[in-house]
Design a protein around this motif. Structure first.
Motif, PDB file in Angstrom:
ATOM      1  N   VAL A  49      34.196 -12.405 -17.262  1.00 46.80           N
ATOM      2  CA  VAL A  49      33.466 -12.204 -16.003  1.00 46.80           C
ATOM      3  C   VAL A  49      34.227 -11.479 -15.056  1.00 46.80           C
ATOM      4  CG1 VAL A  49      32.740 -13.928 -13.859  1.00 46.80           C
ATOM      5  CG2 VAL A  49      32.569 -14.852 -16.534  1.00 46.80           C
ATOM      6  N   VAL A  50      33.424 -10.584 -14.251  1.00 42.97           N
ATOM      7  CA  VAL A  50      34.003  -9.663 -13.255  1.00 42.97           C
ATOM      8  C   VAL A  50      33.340  -9.736 -11.962  1.00 42.97           C
ATOM      9  CG1 VAL A  50      34.739  -8.031 -15.192  1.00 42.97           C
ATOM     10  CG2 VAL A  50      32.399  -7.799 -14.136  1.00 42.97           C
ATOM     11  N   ARG A  51      33.992  -9.631 -10.884  1.00 41.07           N
ATOM     12  CA  ARG A  51      33.634  -9.828  -9.581  1.00 41.07           C
ATOM     13  C   ARG A  51      33.104  -8.313  -9.110  1.00 41.07           C
ATOM     14  NH1 ARG A  51      33.492 -13.950  -5.384  1.00 41.07           N
ATOM     15  NH2 ARG A  51      32.304 -12.743  -3.929  1.00 41.07           N
ATOM     16  N   VAL A  52      32.090  -8.175  -8.470  1.00 44.16           N
ATOM     17  CA  VAL A  52      31.443  -7.143  -8.160  1.00 44.16           C
ATOM     18  C   VAL A  52      31.447  -7.006  -6.444  1.00 44.16           C
ATOM     19  CG1 VAL A  52      29.516  -5.518  -7.831  1.00 44.16           C
ATOM     20  CG2 VAL A  52      29.909  -6.849  -9.945  1.00 44.16           C
ATOM     21  N   GLY A  53      32.169  -6.223  -5.926  1.00 42.63           N
ATOM     22  CA  GLY A  53      32.284  -6.202  -4.530  1.00 42.63           C
ATOM     23  C   GLY A  53      33.521  -6.962  -4.136  1.00 42.63           C
ATOM     24  N   LEU A  54      33.283  -7.298  -2.518  1.00 44.65           N
ATOM     25  CA  LEU A  54      34.309  -7.861  -2.027  1.00 44.65           C
ATOM     26  C   LEU A  54      33.911  -9.429  -1.517  1.00 44.65           C
ATOM     27  CD1 LEU A  54      35.572  -5.304   0.643  1.00 44.65           C
ATOM     28  CD2 LEU A  54      36.759  -6.103  -1.337  1.00 44.65           C
ATOM     29  N   ASN A  55      34.700 -10.279  -1.503  1.00 41.33           N
ATOM     30  CA  ASN A  55      34.663 -11.582  -0.989  1.00 41.33           C
ATOM     31  C   ASN A  55      33.991 -11.417   0.365  1.00 41.33           C
ATOM     32  OD1 ASN A  55      34.529 -14.415  -0.176  1.00 41.33           O
ATOM     33  ND2 ASN A  55      36.087 -14.655  -1.649  1.00 41.33           N
ATOM     34  N   GLY A  56      32.516 -12.127   0.658  1.00 36.77           N
ATOM     35  CA  GLY A  56      32.394 -12.215   1.833  1.00 36.77           C
ATOM     36  C   GLY A  56      32.717 -13.206   2.803  1.00 36.77           C
ATOM     37  N   GLY A  57      33.758 -13.856   2.421  1.00 40.19           N
ATOM     38  CA  GLY A  57      34.309 -14.944   3.283  1.00 40.19           C
ATOM     39  C   GLY A  57      35.414 -14.579   4.021  1.00 40.19           C
ATOM     40  N   VAL A  58      35.832 -13.366   4.339  1.00 40.18           N
ATOM     41  CA  VAL A  58      36.924 -12.957   5.051  1.00 40.18           C
ATOM     42  C   VAL A  58      36.188 -12.198   6.120  1.00 40.18           C
ATOM     43  CG1 VAL A  58      38.904 -11.317   5.147  1.00 40.18           C
ATOM     44  CG2 VAL A  58      38.404 -12.613   3.120  1.00 40.18           C
ATOM     45  N   ALA A  59      36.361 -12.699   7.558  1.00 40.33           N
ATOM     46  CA  ALA A  59      35.585 -12.076   8.694  1.00 40.33           C
ATOM     47  C   ALA A  59      36.707 -12.741   9.812  1.00 40.33           C
ATOM     48  CB  ALA A  59      34.307 -12.405   8.681  1.00 40.33           C
ATOM     49  N   ALA A  60      36.392 -11.797  11.084  1.00 41.06           N
ATOM     50  CA  ALA A  60      36.964 -12.255  12.279  1.00 41.06           C
ATOM     51  C   ALA A  60      36.011 -13.192  12.933  1.00 41.06           C
ATOM     52  CB  ALA A  60      37.274 -11.143  13.141  1.00 41.06           C
ATOM     53  N   ASN A  74      28.285 -12.655  -6.368  1.00 38.30           N
ATOM     54  CA  ASN A  74      28.402 -11.446  -7.023  1.00 38.30           C
ATOM     55  C   ASN A  74      29.289 -11.144  -8.122  1.00 38.30           C
ATOM     56  OD1 ASN A  74      26.973 -10.225  -4.950  1.00 38.30           O
ATOM     57  ND2 ASN A  74      28.866  -9.964  -3.415  1.00 38.30           N
ATOM     58  N   TYR A  75      28.828 -11.805  -9.189  1.00 38.28           N
ATOM     59  CA  TYR A  75      29.533 -11.793 -10.635  1.00 38.28           C
ATOM     60  C   TYR A  75      28.736 -10.961 -11.607  1.00 38.28           C
ATOM     61  CZ  TYR A  75      32.928 -14.943  -8.475  1.00 38.28           C
ATOM     62  OH  TYR A  75      34.094 -15.388  -7.879  1.00 38.28           O
ATOM     63  N   LEU A  76      29.277 -10.607 -12.681  1.00 36.42           N
ATOM     64  CA  LEU A  76      28.706  -9.932 -13.870  1.00 36.42           C
ATOM     65  C   LEU A  76      29.390 -10.736 -15.061  1.00 36.42           C
ATOM     66  CD1 LEU A  76      27.907  -6.201 -13.219  1.00 36.42           C
ATOM     67  CD2 LEU A  76      26.281  -8.054 -13.171  1.00 36.42           C
TER      68      LEU A  76
END
Length: 387
Positions: A49-60, A74-76
């Motif tokens: 299992v690989v992660r595609v892109g960034l984690n959307g849970g990081v933001a200001a 976002n996993y394959l």
């Protein structure tokens, strides 16, 4: 007194580790950098299992606003079947009996067999690393009599090798079948086969290794084809490596542009560059014309390489002509059910008589598959003018 049992003990206790070391570290510089692991192996398959892109849970955000939500979709799951890899040695009963009172003779006998096994294994693994898993070697542009002209490389063909002569779709030609390579003209790129000469010439076709469709999935699988690890490449940019065609004359800017594109896309760099012999000569020619000093370095396995801004550049006999690969070896894993082992019969015996013959054989086995966990981070330049 030397016996069949003492020969078995030597193969188990002494030769096995030497075989593992030679295959893993001496096949080629790229294979020496690839990690072997038994993680993510489930039964006969690899499931990574690989992660595609960034984690959307990081933001200001504000003090009282909503917290960012993590994106868990976002996993394959990269899936591939383990390949069955074998290597067999044979020792005649006559040779063992002739060596019963001479320990040095049996050591020489085992050394000869093991050395041949290692040489064959290194050759075939080196070839598979550039293949697409189905035994494809190259296209040929013409075949007349018993000779055919290869399109891109002769490095993957050696005398004594078994090959299938097929049409452009990989279907064996009627009346040709399996043939043995007799000789190779590496300058003219002509290969001669044994057997009855063809009565009618073939205009074009393909050449496959004897054991097609059962090989490791190498660079050809990653860079060619429409499907990879159970997914369509057209639907997943993550599975599509960087490619640049019609490169022409090689220079520092063209290589650096490809390196920059890969780092911009994935945030990771390249740690090895592999090219054909002619491309390496072209690079050395460019350095000489520019008055640049050629830097060299030593890498894993004791191999020597040219340094391109700290990245080793190595030439490989199996790399297609006019081609350069820019790879991150950390993205590759050789997933295996187990490391190299001797196949054991009853009572743990590894040397067994071949039915109907005065010969004993031992078989080395490994169940493994090569996986690139981040195809998007790999690059290839083609149509480079060779020197």
């Amino acid at each position: 007194m030397v016996s069949l049992q003492s020969a078995e003990n030597a193969l188990k206790s002494f030769y096995l580790d030497a075989i593992k070391e030679s295959i893993d570290m001496k096949t080629n510089p790229f294979f020496a950098k690839i990690e072997s692991t038994s993680e993510n192996v489930f039964g006969k398959d690899v499931k990574k299992v690989v992660r595609v892109g960034l984690n959307g849970g990081v933001a200001a955000g504000t003090e009282t606003g909503d917290l960012p939500e993590a994106d868990g979709s976002n996993y394959l799951q990269l899936t591939a079947s383990l390949k069955n890899l074998y290597g067999t040695i044979e020792i005649s009963d006559k040779a063992i009996r002739a060596s019963q009172n001479n320990e040095g003779a049996v050591v020489n006998l085992l050394n000869s067999e093991v050395d041949h096994l290692i040489k064959s294994a290194k050759y075939n693994f080196g070839r598979m690393l550039f293949g697409n898993g189905n035994g494809f070697i190259d296209y040929f542009s013409s075949m007349d009599g018993n000779s055919f002209h290869l399109a891109t490389t002769t490095g993957a063909v050696v005398p004594g090798m078994k090959v299938f002569v097929c049409d452009d779709n990989g279907v064996p030609y009627d009346g040709v079948g399996e043939r043995t390579v007799v000789s190779v003209d590496r300058i003219g790129q002509w290969v001669e086969l044994d057997g009855e000469p063809l009565t009618e010439p073939l205009i074009s076709g393909t050449i496959y290794a004897k054991h097609s469709a059962e090989e490791l999935s190498g660079l050809g699988k990653i860079f060619n084809g429409k499907e990879l690890y159970g997914y369509a490449k057209a639907d997943n940019d993550y599975l599509c490596p960087y490619t640049q065609t019609n490169v022409g004359d090689i220079d520092e800017l063209k290589i650096q542009t490809a390196l920059d594109m890969l780092e911009e896309t994935t945030g990771a760099g390249v740690d090895i560059i592999i090219c054909s012999w002619g491309v390496r000569r072209a690079l050395l020619k460019y350095y000489k014309e520019q008055g640049m000093q050629v830097q060299t370095m030593q890498i894993e396995g004791g191999f020597n390489a040219i340094s391109f801004n700290g990245i080793p550049v190595v030439a490989d006999r199996f790399c297609p002509r006019g081609t350069m690969y820019l790879l991150n070896s950390a993205d590759f894993k050789l997933y295996q059910l187990c490391d190299w082992q001797w196949m054991e019969g009853e009572n743990g015996q590894i040397l067994r008589q071949v039915p109907g013959k005065p010969v004993y054989s031992a078989t080395l086995v490994k169940y493994a598959e090569l996986i690139c966990e981040r195809p998007q981070g790999q690059g290839r330049l083609t149509d480079i003018n060779e020197a």
